[in-house]
Design a protein around this motif. Structure first.
Motif, PDB file in Angstrom:
ATOM      1  N   ARG A  21       0.810  -1.226   0.000  1.00  0.00           N
ATOM      2  CA  ARG A  21       0.000   0.000   0.000  1.00  0.00           C
ATOM      3  C   ARG A  21       0.846   1.280   0.000  1.00  0.00           C
ATOM      4  NH1 ARG A  21      -5.434   0.253   0.587  1.00  0.00           N
ATOM      5  NH2 ARG A  21      -6.370  -1.766   1.049  1.00  0.00           N
ATOM      6  N   SER A  25       1.199   3.691  -3.267  1.00  0.00           N
ATOM      7  CA  SER A  25       0.706   5.049  -3.096  1.00  0.00           C
ATOM      8  C   SER A  25       1.784   6.052  -3.531  1.00  0.00           C
ATOM      9  CB  SER A  25       0.340   5.234  -1.625  1.00  0.00           C
ATOM     10  OG  SER A  25      -0.151   6.505  -1.424  1.00  0.00           O
ATOM     11  N   SER A  51      -6.275   8.777  -3.544  1.00  0.00           N
ATOM     12  CA  SER A  51      -7.234   7.853  -2.919  1.00  0.00           C
ATOM     13  C   SER A  51      -6.606   6.461  -2.768  1.00  0.00           C
ATOM     14  CB  SER A  51      -8.537   7.814  -3.729  1.00  0.00           C
ATOM     15  OG  SER A  51      -8.278   7.561  -5.088  1.00  0.00           O
ATOM     16  N   ASP A  52      -7.389   5.527  -2.283  1.00  0.00           N
ATOM     17  CA  ASP A  52      -6.853   4.195  -1.977  1.00  0.00           C
ATOM     18  C   ASP A  52      -6.031   3.635  -3.150  1.00  0.00           C
ATOM     19  OD1 ASP A  52      -7.017   1.663  -0.252  1.00  0.00           O
ATOM     20  OD2 ASP A  52      -7.626   0.977  -2.251  1.00  0.00           O
TER      21      ASP A  52
END
Ligand SMILES: [Zn+2]
Length: 424
Positions: A21, A25, A51-52
């Motif tokens: 993650r 990102s 965002s995610d």
């Protein structure tokens, strides 16, 4: 040996949360800020890079081989003074493809390649001999990775098509590991086997291959006759090293903490196995990262735990998606042949390429419609001077035949552009 057990054996769900993650990102933000090409794509798709990250990745469009060249300009500007190396390869359309790298990129990629080499069980006592016929460039990369895990001797052994003569020095070098491409191994195998049978006791333990698929039957034969363990290295120019086989020999481990695979329209084969065309996202590359890049491989991904202890998924390469083939590890594309043959005419390009074996050589038969017969000599000449083809023909690795068939051969039905009858 597992070089980074804390990562390679980490629970995959935990790895996604704690490593993937944040890395993903950061990649998406970098891409948005420094690459107008990616920014445009995200803006057009209404994607907010903040965002995610896994959700963003899902919504990002795939990156094709053709689109890859659009990244070059952005990458060069982004590299600026950090530019360290440019890798140039022949592209799918005959237009060269360029990949820019910073020193940091190279070190990161090397780190992963050395994890793969460690997976082959290479260590300081090994003598690795790279056998090839052409450009040793890729082996410089492999040798750096070997040295990073402590291998003291790496040797590039350039050979010619008179295998019996060319490979004479091999037994004297007495490698523990031979590193090469399957087609060359197949062509030179009789000579190698003969030498090893004559020599009796040697230190050869492993064969590592890359760049092409190795036929299962041939693999078993080598294992038995040379009494070696066989490993596969997997990667590509645009993505560098992606993974390698482990001593459990049940697929190629890929390292999801560095490169993320995503399948296009995956098909479920079992609870843990999915199949489809694979795309890659290179999270560690700074200068020219790819996001959902279609490398051109059909694969199976197995997410079950491996006997070796690694939790990273394993892939099996099923085949290629593009109209291309490989000769002694060098990639050739149908479109390059088409452009070469039909460059001077406005004709519709009909062409079929048939690949087969002839004893210690490969045979390429180019099938063309009758109406092209008047240009026979020009075509032969043009093909002869194509990329690496001249070298393979000149050195006797390849034989080229041109056959002319009735025009209806091409128009009557849908014929395969490439027929590969080679057996390794
Ligand atoms: Zn394993």
């Amino acid at each position: 040996m597992i070089l980074e057990p804390q990562i390679e054996c980490m629970d995959q769900q935990k790895l996604i949360e704690s490593i993937v993650r944040p890395k993903l990102s950061s990649l998406l933000l970098r891409a948005y800020q420094h690459f107008p090409f990616y920014k445009k794509r995200m803006d057009e798709a209404g994607i907010d890079p903040c965002s995610d990250p896994l959700d963003v990745l899902k919504r990002m469009p795939y990156l094709t081989k053709k689109e890859y060249c659009h990244l070059e300009r952005d990458a060069l500007l982004h590299a600026n003074r950090r530019l360290y190396y440019v890798e140039v390869t022949s592209g799918t359309t005959g237009k060269p493809k360029r990949r820019f790298q910073s020193r940091n990129d190279e070190l990161n990629e090397l780190k992963l390649a050395s994890r793969v080499m460690a997976g082959f069980g290479l260590s300081r006592d090994d003598v690795v001999v790279f056998i090839d016929v052409g450009d040793p460039g890729i082996y410089l990369w492999f040798s750096k990775a070997c040295e990073a895990v402590g291998v003291k001797d790496t040797i590039y052994y350039g050979i010619q098509s008179d295998f019996g003569e060319s490979l004479k020095g091999l037994i004297k070098l007495d490698p523990t590991v031979i590193f090469t491409v399957p087609s060359l191994l197949a062509r030179s195998y009789d000579a190698i086997l003969h030498m090893y049978q004559e020599a009796g006791e040697t230190n050869l333990q492993k064969i590592v291959y890359f760049g092409e698929k190795l036929d299962e039957g041939f693999r078993k034969r080598i294992q038995y006759e040379l009494n070696v363990e066989i490993f596969s290295h997997y990667g590509g120019t645009e993505v560098s090293t992606l993974g390698g086989e482990c001593p459990a020999h049940n697929g190629i481990h890929i390292y999801t903490d560095v490169n993320l695979p995503m399948l296009i329209q995956p098909e479920n084969i079992s609870n843990t196995v999915q199949q489809g065309e694979v795309t890659w996202t290179t999270m560690q590359i700074d200068i020219q990262p790819v996001i959902k890049y279609r490398l051109g491989d059909m694969v199976q991904i197995d997410s079950s735990k491996c006997k070796c202890g690694r939790t990273s998924p394993r892939i099996k390469v099923l085949g290629r998606t593009d109209d291309g083939f490989s000769l002694y590890g060098e990639k050739f594309y149908y479109s390059t042949f088409l452009n070469t043959i039909y460059s001077e005419t406005n004709e519709t390009g009909f062409l079929q390429i048939i690949l087969s074996n002839q004893k210690a050589q490969e045979l390429m038969t180019v099938i063309l419609p009758e109406k092209m017969k008047s240009k026979h000599i020009d075509i032969k000449d043009a093909l002869y001077h194509m990329n690496e083809l001249e070298f393979y023909l000149e050195e006797g690795f390849l034989d080229l035949k041109i056959e002319f068939v009735d025009n209806s051969y091409f128009t009557g039905r849908k014929i395969a552009s490439i027929v590969d009858r080679r057996k390794y």
